[in-house]
Design an enzyme around this catalytic site. Sequence first.
Site, PDB file in Angstrom:
ATOM      1  NE  ARG A   1      -2.269  -1.294   3.515  1.00 11.95           N
ATOM      2  CZ  ARG A   1      -2.778  -1.254   4.742  1.00 11.95           C
ATOM      3  NH1 ARG A   1      -3.997  -0.784   4.924  1.00 11.95           N
ATOM      4  NH2 ARG A   1      -2.080  -1.667   5.774  1.00 11.95           N
ATOM      5  CG  MET A   2       2.643   2.870   3.349  1.00  4.73           C
ATOM      6  SD  MET A   2       2.106   4.596   3.372  1.00  4.73           S
ATOM      7  CE  MET A   2       3.635   5.413   3.842  1.00  4.73           C
TER       8      MET A   2
ATOM      9  CG  ASP B   1       6.000  -6.972  -3.374  1.00  7.09           C
ATOM     10  OD1 ASP B   1       5.846  -5.986  -2.633  1.00  7.09           O
ATOM     11  OD2 ASP B   1       5.587  -8.110  -3.081  1.00  7.09           O
TER      12      ASP B   1
ATOM     13  CG  ASN C   1       6.921   2.689  10.313  1.00  6.74           C
ATOM     14  OD1 ASN C   1       7.248   3.843  10.042  1.00  6.74           O
ATOM     15  ND2 ASN C   1       5.676   2.261  10.189  1.00  6.74           N
TER      16      ASN C   1
ATOM     17  N   GLY D   1       0.324   7.896   5.054  1.00  4.41           N
ATOM     18  CA  GLY D   1      -0.583   6.769   4.892  1.00  4.41           C
ATOM     19  C   GLY D   1      -1.091   6.606   3.473  1.00  4.41           C
TER      20      GLY D   1
ATOM     21  CE  LYS E   1       5.840   7.964  10.223  1.00  2.53           C
ATOM     22  NZ  LYS E   1       5.433   6.667  10.681  1.00  2.53           N
TER      23      LYS E   1
ATOM     24  CG  HIS F   1       4.943  11.945  13.156  1.00  2.00           C
ATOM     25  ND1 HIS F   1       4.176  10.824  12.836  1.00  2.00           N
ATOM     26  CD2 HIS F   1       4.340  12.984  12.541  1.00  2.00           C
ATOM     27  CE1 HIS F   1       3.167  11.185  12.086  1.00  2.00           C
ATOM     28  NE2 HIS F   1       3.234  12.487  11.880  1.00  2.00           N
ATOM     29  CG  ASN F   2       4.287   7.034  14.026  1.00  2.00           C
ATOM     30  OD1 ASN F   2       4.318   8.015  13.287  1.00  2.00           O
ATOM     31  ND2 ASN F   2       4.164   5.808  13.573  1.00  2.00           N
TER      32      ASN F   2
ATOM     33  CE1 TYR G   1       0.923   4.709  17.722  1.00  2.00           C
ATOM     34  CE2 TYR G   1       0.565   3.574  19.792  1.00  2.00           C
ATOM     35  CZ  TYR G   1       0.897   3.546  18.460  1.00  2.00           C
ATOM     36  OH  TYR G   1       1.208   2.354  17.865  1.00  2.00           O
TER      37      TYR G   1
END
Length: 291
Positions: A10-11, A30, A87, A115, A165, A168-169, A173
Site C-alpha cells: 500500500r505504501m 516485490d 518503520n 498513509g 518518525k 511523531h507517531n 497516539y
Amino acid sequence: MQIGMIGLGRMGGNMASRLKEDGHSIVGFDRAAQSGRDVDSLEALVGALSAPRTIWVMLPAGAPTDLTIKALSSLLDNGDVIIDGGNTHYSDDIRHAKELEPFDIHFMDVGVSGGVWGKERGYALMVGGSKEDYRHCLPIYESLKPSGEDGLVLAGGVGAGHFAKMVHNGIEYAMMQGLGEGYATMKHSGLIENPGEVVASWRHGTVIESWLLDLLARALEKDPGLESMPPVADESGEARWMAQVALELGVPVPATAAALFARQSSRGGSDDALKVVSALRAQFGGHVTKD
C-alpha cells in the site's frame, strides 16, 4: 532519477506511482507476483539500474528489512545508495550504515507519514543521513513531499529520520487518544444530542482543528456511532519505542505512555489484571463486582 523500489504494498506501491507521475523512472520489485513488479529478484533489480544506483526499501521493520539490506550489500557497487523508508528502529539504521560502510554503499533512513492518502496529498518526510547524500536524493524527496508545501526535513545523521518518525507517531497516539476520550465523554453524557456534529464543528476556528479531526468527522459521517468499528486498536511499535527511549533519557512522556497502554488494554491484555483488582477489592473490602 532512476530508482529501484523494493516493496510494492500500500505504501511502496503508492509512492512508486507518485514518483512515476513526477517523471522518475521506477524499477519495482516485490516478492508477490501479482504486485505489478517489473523484475522478479533483487539480482534483476540491481541489473536493471544504472550506476550509481539508488534503491528505496519499503518493507516491514525487522527481519524483512535486515535480510534485504544484507543481500543488497553483496549486489551493489561503491557509491550506490540504499534508502530505508519503512518503520525501522533508529538503532537498526545505525547498524545498517556501519555494515554497509566497508562496501562504500551509502545509507539513508526516511521516516514517512501520510498513509494511504500520501499518493494524492504527498508524504511528510523526515530524513536521516549525510548532507551530500541528501542533496543527491533531493529530487526523490521533492517529488514525494506535498506539492508546494513544507513537509521535508533533514533531521540529522543516520538514524535521525526514523527517530523523528518515532516521536511523531508517539504524538499521534496521544492526539488520537485525546479525540477518542473526548468523543466517548460526549456520547455518554446524556447532554450532547449528536457528538458527530460537535466533532465536525470543531474543524473550523478551534485550536484543535487538524487532519486527524477531519478524518474523525469523516468516519462519524459515514458511520454514526462507529457501530462497525471493533473496540480494538493495535500498536505498531513506534510509541513503545519512544516511551522506552524517553525513559532512558529521563524525559517524562505520560500522555504518550497512557495512549500506548490504552491500545494494549484494548487487545484484552487488561482483562486478567482487572480480575485481580476485582478479587482484591472483594478480599479486603467485601466489594462484589456485578456484571
